[in-house]
Design a protein around this motif. Structure first.
Motif, short mmCIF file in Angstrom:
data_model
loop_
_atom_site.label_atom_id
_atom_site.label_comp_id
_atom_site.label_asym_id
_atom_site.label_seq_id
_atom_site.Cartn_x
_atom_site.Cartn_y
_atom_site.Cartn_z
N CYS A 174 127.22 20.51 -21.62
CA CYS A 174 126.05 20.62 -20.73
C CYS A 174 126.34 19.93 -19.40
N ASP A 175 125.68 20.41 -18.36
CA ASP A 175 125.79 19.80 -17.03
C ASP A 175 124.51 19.06 -16.71
N CYS A 176 124.65 17.91 -16.06
CA CYS A 176 123.50 17.09 -15.67
C CYS A 176 123.62 16.81 -14.18
N LYS A 177 122.62 17.21 -13.41
CA LYS A 177 122.72 17.07 -11.96
C LYS A 177 121.34 16.90 -11.33
N LEU A 178 121.36 16.58 -10.04
CA LEU A 178 120.11 16.48 -9.28
C LEU A 178 119.64 17.87 -8.93
N PRO A 179 118.40 18.22 -9.26
CA PRO A 179 117.89 19.54 -8.87
C PRO A 179 117.69 19.60 -7.37
N ASN A 180 117.99 20.75 -6.80
CA ASN A 180 117.81 20.93 -5.35
C ASN A 180 116.35 21.26 -5.10
N SER A 181 115.50 20.21 -5.16
CA SER A 181 114.05 20.44 -5.15
C SER A 181 113.40 20.25 -3.80
N LYS A 182 114.12 19.71 -2.83
CA LYS A 182 113.50 19.45 -1.53
C LYS A 182 114.27 20.19 -0.45
N ALA A 183 113.79 21.34 -0.10
CA ALA A 183 114.45 22.13 0.93
C ALA A 183 113.95 21.74 2.30
N GLY A 184 114.86 21.57 3.24
CA GLY A 184 114.50 21.21 4.60
C GLY A 184 114.00 22.43 5.35
N PRO A 185 113.56 22.23 6.60
CA PRO A 185 113.00 23.34 7.37
C PRO A 185 114.00 24.44 7.66
N ASP A 186 115.31 24.11 7.69
CA ASP A 186 116.32 25.11 7.99
C ASP A 186 116.93 25.71 6.73
N GLU A 187 116.47 25.27 5.55
CA GLU A 187 117.02 25.78 4.30
C GLU A 187 116.16 26.92 3.78
N PRO A 188 116.77 27.83 2.97
CA PRO A 188 115.98 28.92 2.42
C PRO A 188 114.90 28.42 1.48
N MET A 189 113.86 29.22 1.33
CA MET A 189 112.77 28.84 0.44
C MET A 189 113.27 28.77 -0.99
N ARG A 190 112.67 27.90 -1.76
CA ARG A 190 113.02 27.81 -3.16
C ARG A 190 112.51 29.05 -3.88
N ASN A 191 113.33 29.58 -4.80
CA ASN A 191 112.91 30.72 -5.59
C ASN A 191 113.67 30.72 -6.89
N CYS A 192 113.30 31.61 -7.77
CA CYS A 192 113.89 31.66 -9.11
C CYS A 192 115.08 32.59 -9.18
N LYS A 193 115.43 33.25 -8.09
CA LYS A 193 116.47 34.28 -8.11
C LYS A 193 117.76 33.76 -7.48
N ILE A 194 118.89 34.09 -8.12
CA ILE A 194 120.20 33.74 -7.58
C ILE A 194 120.99 34.99 -7.26
N PHE A 195 121.92 34.85 -6.33
CA PHE A 195 122.84 35.92 -5.94
C PHE A 195 124.17 35.64 -6.61
N VAL A 196 124.65 36.60 -7.40
CA VAL A 196 125.93 36.45 -8.11
C VAL A 196 126.95 37.32 -7.40
N GLY A 197 127.86 36.68 -6.66
CA GLY A 197 128.85 37.42 -5.88
C GLY A 197 130.19 37.54 -6.61
N ARG A 198 131.01 38.51 -6.17
CA ARG A 198 132.36 38.77 -6.71
C ARG A 198 132.31 39.35 -8.12
N CYS A 199 131.25 40.06 -8.45
CA CYS A 199 131.17 40.69 -9.76
C CYS A 199 132.16 41.86 -9.85
N THR A 200 132.63 42.15 -11.06
CA THR A 200 133.47 43.32 -11.29
C THR A 200 132.62 44.43 -11.88
N GLU A 201 133.10 45.65 -11.74
CA GLU A 201 132.29 46.81 -12.10
C GLU A 201 132.03 46.92 -13.60
N ASP A 202 132.85 46.23 -14.41
CA ASP A 202 132.68 46.36 -15.86
C ASP A 202 131.67 45.35 -16.42
N ILE A 203 131.12 44.48 -15.59
CA ILE A 203 130.11 43.53 -16.05
C ILE A 203 128.77 44.24 -16.17
#
Length: 307
Positions: A174-203
Motif C-alpha cells: 500500500c502507498d501512504c501519502k498526502l492527499p492533494n486536497s488544496k488546489a491553488g488558484p492556478d491549479e485545475p479544479m479537484r475532480n474524481c477523474k484521472i487521465f491515463v496516458g500512454r495506453c496501448t490498444e490492447d488494454i
C-alpha cells in the motif's frame, strides 16, 4: 553620593539597560537580578588591558571598580548550569516553533485489502508512532471497504517516515501519502477523474477497472473510439484521484502516466458545447457523431502536457 545609573546588558554588543545604584554608589545584585533573572554578578572590559574583569561582589552588593562605574557597559554573569538550562529552553522553544509550522495532516492510504479493518490499520501504524486517527472508507449502502483509508499521527517526524516508504498491510503493498486536497488558484479544479496516458490498444476497460480498483472504488472507465492512446478513469472519491496524479504505473507491462483530467471550463479556449461540436463535424464528409458524443460525455480536455 547621589544616585546614579549604570549600563548593564547580557552582551557587549546589545543595547544596555540602565540599573539604579544605591546612595553609597554600590549596586545590589538583587536589583540586577530583577531585570536579568538568574544573574550572579557583573563583568566589564578593561579600557587599559582590553581583558574582561569581574566586579567585586560582597554579601550581595556590587562595588564599583576604583569607586567609579563610569560609562562602561557591564555584562551580566550567569551560573554555567543556569546558562545551560536557558540554552536548552531556547532549543526546546525552537523545536516547538518548528512543530508549530510542521503540523501533521491526514494521510491517504491507497490499495488497502478489502478485509483490512480500522483496528488492523491502527495496530500496523502504531509501530511507527502515536496514532491520532484511522479510518477505512466504506460504501454507505453495503458497508464494504472502498480500498482506501486515512491515518493521522501525533508527530510530524513520524508522518515523514511513513510517507517515505511503502507498506505491506494484510499481504498487499500500500502507498501512504498526502492527499492533494488544496488546489491553488492556478491549479485545475479537484475532480474524481484521472487521465491515463500512454495506453496501448490492447488494454480494455475491464482491465483498467480491475487495476484501479486496488486504489479505490471506480465508477467509470472510458477509452475513446477511435483509439487515441489514452483513457479516463473516474473514482467515487476525488482524494484518490488527486493522490494518483503524477504517478507512473505499470499496466500489462506498459508504463502509463496519470494526470489530472482538467475540466474544460478551466481553459476558455477549450470550451465547446455539444451543438458546436456537432456543427463542426457536420461540415466534413464522413462526420463522426461518436466523436462528438465523446466530447459531450467527458467534458474534459487533455492535460496540457499531452496536447
Amino acid at each position: 553620593m547621589a544616585e546614579l545609573y549604570i549600563r548593564v546588558g547580557e552582551d557587549e554588543n546589545e543595547e544596555p539597560m540602565e540599573i539604579p545604584s544605591e546612595d553609597d554608589g554600590t549596586v545590589l545584585l538583587s536589583t540586577v537580578a530583577a531585570q536579568f533573572p538568574g544573574a550572579c554578578g557583573l563583568r566589564y572590559r578593561s579600557p587599559a588591558s582590553q581583558c574582561m574583569r569581574g566586579v567585586r561582589l560582597v554579601e550581595g552588593i556590587l562595588h564599583a571598580p576604583e569607586n567609579d562605574w563610569g560609562s562602561l557597559v557591564y555584562v551580566v554573569n550567569y551560573p554555567k548550569d543556569n546558562k545551560r538550562k536557558m540554552d536548552e529552553m531556547d532549543a526546546a522553544s525552537a523545536v516547538k516553533m518548528k512543530r508549530g509550522i510542521d503540523r501533521t495532516s491526514d494521510l491517504i492510504i491507497l490499495g488497502l485489502p478489502w478485509k483490512t479493518s480500522e483496528q488492523d490499520l491502527k495496530d500496523y501504524f502504531a509501530t511507527f508512532g502515536e496514532v491520532i486517527m484511522v479510518q477505512v472508507k466504506r460504501d454507505v449502502k453495503t458497508g464494504n471497504s472502498k480500498g482506501f483509508g486515512f491515518v493521522r499521527f501525533t508527530e510530524y517526524e513520524t508522518q515523514s517516515k511513513v510517507i517515505s516508504q511503502r507498506h505491506m498491510i494484510d499481504g498487499r503493498w500500500c502507498d501512504c501519502k498526502l492527499p492533494n486536497s488544496k488546489a491553488g488558484p492556478d491549479e485545475p479544479m479537484r475532480n474524481c477523474k484521472i487521465f491515463v496516458g500512454r495506453c496501448t490498444e490492447d488494454i480494455t476497460t475491464d482491465e483498467l477497472r480491475q487495476f484501479f480498483m486496488q486504489y479505490g472504488e471506480v465508477t467509470d472507465v472510458f477509452i475513446p473510439k477511435p483509439f487515441r492512446a489514452f483513457a479516463f478513469v473516474t473514482f467515487s472519491d476525488d482524494q484518490v484521484a488527486s493522490a494518483l496524479c503524477g504517478e507512473d504505473l505499470i499496466i500489462k507491462g506498459v508504463s502509463v502516466h496519470i494526470s489530472n483530467a482538467e475540466p474544460k471550463h478551466n481553459n476558455s479556449r477549450q470550451m465547446m458545447d455539444r451543438g458546436a461540436v456537432n456543427q463542426l463535424f457536420s461540415n466534413f464528409p464522413g462526420r463522426s457523431p461518436s466523436l462528438a458524443a465523446m466530447f459531450d460525455r467527458t467534458q474534459y480536455r487533455y492535460p496540457s502536457s499531452h496536447v
